[in-house]
Design a protein around this motif. Sequence first.
Motif, short mmCIF file in Angstrom:
data_model
loop_
_atom_site.label_atom_id
_atom_site.label_comp_id
_atom_site.label_asym_id
_atom_site.label_seq_id
_atom_site.Cartn_x
_atom_site.Cartn_y
_atom_site.Cartn_z
N GLY A 29 18.96 -10.52 26.83
CA GLY A 29 18.94 -10.90 28.23
C GLY A 29 18.18 -9.98 29.14
O GLY A 29 18.13 -10.19 30.36
N VAL A 30 17.56 -8.92 28.59
CA VAL A 30 16.82 -7.95 29.40
C VAL A 30 15.34 -7.99 29.01
O VAL A 30 15.01 -7.92 27.82
N GLU A 31 14.47 -8.08 30.00
CA GLU A 31 13.03 -8.11 29.73
C GLU A 31 12.54 -6.75 29.25
O GLU A 31 12.88 -5.71 29.83
N VAL A 32 11.75 -6.77 28.19
CA VAL A 32 11.16 -5.54 27.64
C VAL A 32 9.67 -5.58 27.96
O VAL A 32 8.85 -6.03 27.16
N SER A 33 9.31 -5.11 29.14
CA SER A 33 7.91 -5.17 29.57
C SER A 33 7.04 -4.20 28.80
O SER A 33 5.82 -4.37 28.72
N GLU A 34 7.66 -3.16 28.22
CA GLU A 34 6.87 -2.16 27.49
C GLU A 34 6.22 -2.74 26.24
O GLU A 34 5.20 -2.22 25.76
N SER A 35 6.81 -3.78 25.71
CA SER A 35 6.25 -4.37 24.48
C SER A 35 5.12 -5.34 24.76
O SER A 35 4.48 -5.81 23.82
N ARG A 36 4.84 -5.65 26.02
CA ARG A 36 3.77 -6.59 26.36
C ARG A 36 2.41 -6.00 25.99
O ARG A 36 2.14 -4.82 26.20
N ASP A 37 1.56 -6.85 25.45
CA ASP A 37 0.23 -6.40 25.04
C ASP A 37 -0.60 -6.01 26.25
O ASP A 37 -0.46 -6.58 27.34
N GLN A 38 -1.49 -5.04 26.03
CA GLN A 38 -2.31 -4.53 27.11
C GLN A 38 -3.16 -5.61 27.77
O GLN A 38 -3.46 -5.54 28.96
N GLN A 39 -3.51 -6.63 27.01
CA GLN A 39 -4.35 -7.71 27.56
C GLN A 39 -3.66 -8.44 28.71
O GLN A 39 -4.32 -8.91 29.63
N PHE A 40 -2.31 -8.51 28.68
CA PHE A 40 -1.58 -9.24 29.71
C PHE A 40 -0.90 -8.30 30.71
O PHE A 40 -0.13 -8.77 31.56
N SER A 41 -1.17 -7.03 30.63
CA SER A 41 -0.52 -6.06 31.50
C SER A 41 -0.79 -6.37 32.97
O SER A 41 -1.94 -6.54 33.39
N GLY A 42 0.29 -6.46 33.76
CA GLY A 42 0.18 -6.69 35.19
C GLY A 42 -0.18 -8.10 35.57
O GLY A 42 -0.41 -8.37 36.77
N ARG A 43 -0.19 -9.03 34.62
CA ARG A 43 -0.61 -10.40 34.94
C ARG A 43 0.45 -11.45 34.62
O ARG A 43 0.19 -12.64 34.75
N VAL A 44 1.64 -11.00 34.20
CA VAL A 44 2.69 -11.95 33.81
C VAL A 44 3.90 -11.76 34.72
O VAL A 44 4.38 -10.64 34.92
N GLN A 45 4.40 -12.87 35.24
CA GLN A 45 5.62 -12.87 36.03
C GLN A 45 6.62 -13.84 35.40
O GLN A 45 6.26 -14.95 35.02
N PHE A 46 7.86 -13.37 35.29
CA PHE A 46 8.92 -14.14 34.65
C PHE A 46 9.88 -14.67 35.70
O PHE A 46 10.37 -13.92 36.56
N ASP A 47 10.18 -15.97 35.64
CA ASP A 47 11.09 -16.60 36.61
C ASP A 47 12.51 -16.55 36.05
O ASP A 47 12.89 -17.34 35.18
N LYS A 48 13.31 -15.61 36.53
CA LYS A 48 14.67 -15.44 36.03
C LYS A 48 15.62 -16.54 36.50
O LYS A 48 16.61 -16.84 35.84
N ASP A 49 15.32 -17.13 37.65
CA ASP A 49 16.25 -18.08 38.26
C ASP A 49 16.46 -19.33 37.40
O ASP A 49 17.53 -19.94 37.43
N VAL A 50 15.45 -19.72 36.64
CA VAL A 50 15.56 -20.96 35.87
C VAL A 50 16.00 -20.71 34.43
O VAL A 50 16.16 -21.65 33.65
N LEU A 51 16.21 -19.44 34.08
CA LEU A 51 16.59 -19.12 32.70
C LEU A 51 17.97 -19.68 32.37
O LEU A 51 18.20 -20.16 31.25
N ARG A 52 18.89 -19.66 33.33
CA ARG A 52 20.23 -20.19 33.08
C ARG A 52 20.20 -21.69 32.83
O ARG A 52 21.12 -22.24 32.21
N GLU A 53 19.16 -22.35 33.31
CA GLU A 53 19.03 -23.79 33.10
C GLU A 53 18.38 -24.12 31.77
O GLU A 53 18.13 -25.29 31.46
#
Length: 242
Positions: free
Chosen positions: A104-128
């Motif tokens: 349930g916790v985002e691990v941003s450190e594992s994101r590849d360098q190619q996508f660094s700073g360009r990905v946003q995660f919508d937490k509000d819809v995860l429960r749905e």
Amino acid sequence: MNSVMEYLSILCWLPYTPTVVHLMFVYTMKMIFRVLLLINLISFVSRTFVVNVTQTSYQAEENHNITLEWTFTTKPHTSSKSLFIYCGLIIDHKHLVLFHLHEGVEVSESRDQQFSGRVQFDKDVLREGRIRLHLSRLRTEDSGLYLCEVKTDDGWGSGRCRLNVTVSADHPEPQKPTVSPEPENRGRIGFYIGLGLTAAAVLLVLLCFALSRCFSKSGWATHAPRQPQPCRFSNYPLPTHC
């Protein structure tokens, strides 16, 4: 399958009485029942948890933004700590991590360098039961197959889509949604059901073959006894006569 062959090999040494034949029948029926029960369990688990992708393909131009979205089966009692999500780009036999959620916790450190700073995660819809990832400032190297795997206490599943990023033009092309595919789990269900039915059919054929050999060699036959012949059900070496 080896256990079945060993079982049939042992039968060649047993006296063919009504009791032995009855035990053979009961044992075979139990094996078939277990195979069918396993098929039902696999089908039930696969039906209760499904991962889908809202679009099978996306078309966009570089420097534009896009939203990738998947859905998965969720229940009210499901805890966020039991939720594991992995989304990535598969290209040239490599996996580039786009998004990683651990307990349930985002691990941003594992994101590849190619996508660094360009990905946003919508937490509000995860429960749905929705995974919504916003990818900004697209590049042509972002093109490829995106796979998203989801695991909870209720099961595991995955969905995939393809993104094609083209060079900027004077007239940008809109995204081209397509019909959502059938869940991948349905293909697994068909595979396991076919495998189980094949195993059950093989067991029935082997039982009929063993029984025919038993009756032909026993004293129940009305014709004169024949000379014993070698009995082989597999490539394993057996005694000269049954």
